[in-house]
Design a protein around this motif. Structure first.
Motif, PDB file in Angstrom:
ATOM      1  N   LEU A  94      37.659  27.275  34.300  1.00 28.20           N
ATOM      2  CA  LEU A  94      37.252  28.239  33.271  1.00 28.20           C
ATOM      3  C   LEU A  94      36.926  29.590  33.906  1.00 28.20           C
ATOM      4  CD1 LEU A  94      36.652  28.822  30.319  1.00 28.20           C
ATOM      5  CD2 LEU A  94      34.331  27.963  30.674  1.00 28.20           C
ATOM      6  N   VAL A  95      36.280  29.579  35.062  1.00 32.12           N
ATOM      7  CA  VAL A  95      36.011  30.821  35.778  1.00 32.12           C
ATOM      8  C   VAL A  95      37.326  31.493  36.148  1.00 32.12           C
ATOM      9  CG1 VAL A  95      35.038  31.812  37.889  1.00 32.12           C
ATOM     10  CG2 VAL A  95      33.785  30.031  36.647  1.00 32.12           C
ATOM     11  N   ARG A  96      38.245  30.705  36.679  1.00 28.98           N
ATOM     12  CA  ARG A  96      39.548  31.265  37.092  1.00 28.98           C
ATOM     13  C   ARG A  96      40.292  31.871  35.911  1.00 28.98           C
ATOM     14  NH1 ARG A  96      43.179  33.571  37.681  1.00 28.98           N
ATOM     15  NH2 ARG A  96      44.923  33.490  39.158  1.00 28.98           N
ATOM     16  N   GLU A  97      40.296  31.204  34.772  1.00 32.47           N
ATOM     17  CA  GLU A  97      41.012  31.748  33.611  1.00 32.47           C
ATOM     18  C   GLU A  97      40.359  33.017  33.099  1.00 32.47           C
ATOM     19  OE1 GLU A  97      42.511  30.653  29.089  1.00 32.47           O
ATOM     20  OE2 GLU A  97      41.278  29.224  30.181  1.00 32.47           O
ATOM     21  N   ALA A  98      39.028  33.008  33.022  1.00 35.74           N
ATOM     22  CA  ALA A  98      38.325  34.180  32.487  1.00 35.74           C
ATOM     23  C   ALA A  98      38.557  35.416  33.346  1.00 35.74           C
ATOM     24  CB  ALA A  98      36.838  33.877  32.367  1.00 35.74           C
ATOM     25  N   TYR A  99      38.782  35.225  34.640  1.00 33.21           N
ATOM     26  CA  TYR A  99      38.983  36.383  35.513  1.00 33.21           C
ATOM     27  C   TYR A  99      40.243  37.171  35.169  1.00 33.21           C
ATOM     28  CZ  TYR A  99      35.184  36.700  38.844  1.00 33.21           C
ATOM     29  OH  TYR A  99      33.963  36.935  39.421  1.00 33.21           O
ATOM     30  N   ASP A 100      41.155  36.595  34.440  1.00 37.51           N
ATOM     31  CA  ASP A 100      42.322  37.354  33.988  1.00 37.51           C
ATOM     32  C   ASP A 100      41.929  38.468  33.027  1.00 37.51           C
ATOM     33  OD1 ASP A 100      44.071  35.856  35.506  1.00 37.51           O
ATOM     34  OD2 ASP A 100      44.550  34.461  33.893  1.00 37.51           O
ATOM     35  N   HIS A 101      40.690  38.429  32.517  1.00 44.19           N
ATOM     36  CA  HIS A 101      40.217  39.427  31.557  1.00 44.19           C
ATOM     37  C   HIS A 101      39.179  40.368  32.144  1.00 44.19           C
ATOM     38  CE1 HIS A 101      42.078  37.258  28.118  1.00 44.19           C
ATOM     39  NE2 HIS A 101      41.793  36.189  28.842  1.00 44.19           N
ATOM     40  N   VAL A 102      38.767  40.146  33.386  1.00 48.87           N
ATOM     41  CA  VAL A 102      37.659  40.912  33.966  1.00 48.87           C
ATOM     42  C   VAL A 102      38.158  42.201  34.601  1.00 48.87           C
ATOM     43  CG1 VAL A 102      35.853  40.926  35.727  1.00 48.87           C
ATOM     44  CG2 VAL A 102      36.236  38.869  34.354  1.00 48.87           C
ATOM     45  N   ALA A 103      37.821  43.326  33.994  1.00 52.32           N
ATOM     46  CA  ALA A 103      38.013  44.648  34.570  1.00 52.32           C
ATOM     47  C   ALA A 103      39.441  44.863  35.084  1.00 52.32           C
ATOM     48  CB  ALA A 103      36.983  44.880  35.671  1.00 52.32           C
ATOM     49  N   HIS A 104      39.564  45.657  36.145  1.00 48.79           N
ATOM     50  CA  HIS A 104      40.851  46.004  36.736  1.00 48.79           C
ATOM     51  C   HIS A 104      40.797  45.706  38.236  1.00 48.79           C
ATOM     52  CE1 HIS A 104      41.774  48.029  32.949  1.00 48.79           C
ATOM     53  NE2 HIS A 104      40.548  48.513  33.013  1.00 48.79           N
ATOM     54  N   ALA A 105      41.941  45.673  38.869  1.00 52.09           N
ATOM     55  CA  ALA A 105      42.017  45.237  40.262  1.00 52.09           C
ATOM     56  C   ALA A 105      41.089  46.033  41.173  1.00 52.09           C
ATOM     57  CB  ALA A 105      43.453  45.330  40.762  1.00 52.09           C
ATOM     58  N   THR A 106      41.031  47.351  41.001  1.00 51.64           N
ATOM     59  CA  THR A 106      40.186  48.160  41.876  1.00 51.64           C
ATOM     60  C   THR A 106      38.710  47.802  41.705  1.00 51.64           C
ATOM     61  OG1 THR A 106      40.247  49.894  40.189  1.00 51.64           O
ATOM     62  CG2 THR A 106      41.756  50.102  42.039  1.00 51.64           C
ATOM     63  N   ILE A 107      38.298  47.500  40.487  1.00 49.03           N
ATOM     64  CA  ILE A 107      36.903  47.121  40.245  1.00 49.03           C
ATOM     65  C   ILE A 107      36.645  45.717  40.776  1.00 49.03           C
ATOM     66  CG2 ILE A 107      35.227  46.589  38.434  1.00 49.03           C
ATOM     67  CD1 ILE A 107      36.416  48.903  36.839  1.00 49.03           C
ATOM     68  N   ARG A 108      37.581  44.788  40.565  1.00 48.85           N
ATOM     69  CA  ARG A 108      37.397  43.425  41.085  1.00 48.85           C
ATOM     70  C   ARG A 108      37.356  43.406  42.607  1.00 48.85           C
ATOM     71  NH1 ARG A 108      41.295  42.229  37.020  1.00 48.85           N
ATOM     72  NH2 ARG A 108      42.896  41.965  38.633  1.00 48.85           N
ATOM     73  N   ASN A 109      38.045  44.336  43.249  1.00 52.81           N
ATOM     74  CA  ASN A 109      38.042  44.396  44.712  1.00 52.81           C
ATOM     75  C   ASN A 109      36.707  44.885  45.271  1.00 52.81           C
ATOM     76  OD1 ASN A 109      40.644  43.464  45.031  1.00 52.81           O
ATOM     77  ND2 ASN A 109      41.555  45.513  45.056  1.00 52.81           N
ATOM     78  N   ARG A 110      35.933  45.554  44.442  1.00 53.55           N
ATOM     79  CA  ARG A 110      34.669  46.133  44.908  1.00 53.55           C
ATOM     80  C   ARG A 110      33.453  45.469  44.263  1.00 53.55           C
ATOM     81  NH1 ARG A 110      32.553  48.375  49.273  1.00 53.55           N
ATOM     82  NH2 ARG A 110      30.628  49.452  48.723  1.00 53.55           N
ATOM     83  N   GLY A 111      33.552  45.142  42.978  1.00 52.34           N
ATOM     84  CA  GLY A 111      32.429  44.569  42.258  1.00 52.34           C
ATOM     85  C   GLY A 111      32.141  43.147  42.696  1.00 52.34           C
ATOM     86  N   THR A 112      30.892  42.713  42.525  1.00 51.85           N
ATOM     87  CA  THR A 112      30.458  41.387  42.968  1.00 51.85           C
ATOM     88  C   THR A 112      30.042  40.536  41.774  1.00 51.85           C
ATOM     89  OG1 THR A 112      28.131  42.036  43.213  1.00 51.85           O
ATOM     90  CG2 THR A 112      29.598  42.421  45.093  1.00 51.85           C
ATOM     91  N   LEU A 113      30.159  39.218  41.936  1.00 53.63           N
ATOM     92  CA  LEU A 113      29.766  38.320  40.862  1.00 53.63           C
ATOM     93  C   LEU A 113      28.268  38.413  40.597  1.00 53.63           C
ATOM     94  CD1 LEU A 113      30.342  36.137  38.791  1.00 53.63           C
ATOM     95  CD2 LEU A 113      30.141  34.435  40.612  1.00 53.63           C
ATOM     96  N   GLY A 114      27.450  38.393  41.670  1.00 57.68           N
ATOM     97  CA  GLY A 114      26.008  38.461  41.472  1.00 57.68           C
ATOM     98  C   GLY A 114      25.575  39.746  40.807  1.00 57.68           C
ATOM     99  N   GLY A 115      26.166  40.855  41.204  1.00 54.84           N
ATOM    100  CA  GLY A 115      25.838  42.129  40.577  1.00 54.84           C
ATOM    101  C   GLY A 115      26.198  42.144  39.107  1.00 54.84           C
ATOM    102  N   ASN A 116      27.343  41.585  38.778  1.00 52.28           N
ATOM    103  CA  ASN A 116      27.783  41.522  37.388  1.00 52.28           C
ATOM    104  C   ASN A 116      26.844  40.671  36.540  1.00 52.28           C
ATOM    105  OD1 ASN A 116      29.728  39.594  35.460  1.00 52.28           O
ATOM    106  ND2 ASN A 116      30.062  41.798  35.219  1.00 52.28           N
ATOM    107  N   LEU A 117      26.456  39.512  37.065  1.00 54.79           N
ATOM    108  CA  LEU A 117      25.575  38.618  36.311  1.00 54.79           C
ATOM    109  C   LEU A 117      24.192  39.245  36.113  1.00 54.79           C
ATOM    110  CD1 LEU A 117      26.511  35.211  37.969  1.00 54.79           C
ATOM    111  CD2 LEU A 117      27.271  36.075  35.746  1.00 54.79           C
ATOM    112  N   ALA A 118      23.675  39.886  37.155  1.00 57.81           N
ATOM    113  CA  ALA A 118      22.348  40.492  37.062  1.00 57.81           C
ATOM    114  C   ALA A 118      22.352  41.763  36.217  1.00 57.81           C
ATOM    115  CB  ALA A 118      21.821  40.795  38.462  1.00 57.81           C
TER     116      ALA A 118
END
Length: 289
Positions: A94-118
């Motif tokens: 479910l995590v893997r599938e949802a990541y197809d909708h998370v932001a854009h490649a440049t943001i995913r390359n820099r953003g963190t899971l913990g930062g996003n959750l917090a």
């Protein structure tokens, strides 16, 4: 614009980071993870912290490990690394599938899971997924360590249970079990944007009967919505189209939908009902992804 003046700390250990938070807990102090949400807010002076603690040098905050029936993700692990990790692909579909909708490649390359959750944006995908999967968040301060279910972590838009002297140190996500099916459904204005509405679903079934479920909705309230009304309607029942429709209607009745200048409350309500129906239909079959 440029941010208001602030003092920057760059600790190299967890203990050093926790000491900084303890020493400045009565001040306006923020923790910097990937910076993809906080830095724009600082640039627009929506956030004006006096002190900033950059966790980028804390090696113990990076990585993903298998731990019995859990996958343990450290908070500074980048979105792109979570998405590509083989343990996530195998045990957290479910995590893997949802990541197809998370932001854009440049943001995913820099953003963190913990930062996003917090950060706790109510239209963000990963908080919704963690609520559906009943993940646990490990919070640590100089004084103590505590573990909170994701379903008790979110208080409102950008507001969580993290105390001023605490930091998120682990995200513990239960592995997929035999009989689990998963689905993530979302509609946004553009691919990678935050959700107008999104639904994350896990259904564990045996012989067509639902044994347990985890369902959450993003984008429709001030926090990720744990869809208990929908779960109640399907757990212990044969998962049929009629039962799924009843579950979707029961959940929709509990939400007070609001509109914006471009999206009406009625559209968001009907969209959410449709996404619930799609997600529950897919997840009701084992291997729903």
């Amino acid at each position: 614009m440029k941010p208001a003046p602030f003092e920057l700390f760059r600790p190299e250990t967890i203990d050093e980071a926790l000491q900084l938070l303890a020493d400045h807990q009565d001040a306006d102090i923020k923790v910097l993870a990937g910076g993809q949400s906080l830095i724009p807010m600082m640039n627009f002076r929506v956030a004006q912290p006096e002190f900033l603690v950059d966790l980028g040098k804390v090696a113990d905050f990076w990585g993903i490990e298998e731990d019995s029936d859990l996958i343990s993700i450290r908070p500074m692990t980048r979105h792109a690394d979570v998405k590509a990790n083989p343990l996530v692909a195998r045990y957290l579909p479910l995590v893997r599938e949802a990541y197809d909708h998370v932001a854009h490649a440049t943001i995913r390359n820099r953003g963190t899971l913990g930062g996003n959750l917090a950060h706790a944006d109510p239209a963000s995908e990963m908080p919704c997924v963690m609520v559906a999967l009943d993940a646990r968040f490990v919070l640590q301060s100089k004084k103590a360590t505590r573990v909170l279910p994701a379903r008790e972590f979110y208080f409102g838009p950008f507001v969580t249970a993290i105390e001023p002297d605490e930091v998120l140190v682990r995200i513990q996500v239960p592995k997929a079990r035999s009989g689990d099916g998963f689905a993530f459904e979302e509609v946004s204005l553009r691919k990678g944007d935050f959700a107008i509405s999104a639904v994350a679903a896990r259904i564990n079934s045996d012989g067509g009967v639902c044994r347990s479920a985890g369902i959450a909705i993003a984008g429709v309230a001030g926090t990720p919505v744990h869809a208990e009304a929908a779960e109640t309607m399907i757990v212990g029942e044969p998962v049929s189209p009629d039962r799924i429709a009843l579950a979707a209607d029961a959940m929709i009745a509990t939400i007070e939908f609001s509109g914006t200048a471009t999206i009406s409350a009625e559209y968001r309500r009907d969209l959410t009902r449709t996404l619930l129906t799609r997600a529950l239909t897919r997840a009701s079959s084992v291997g729903g992804v």
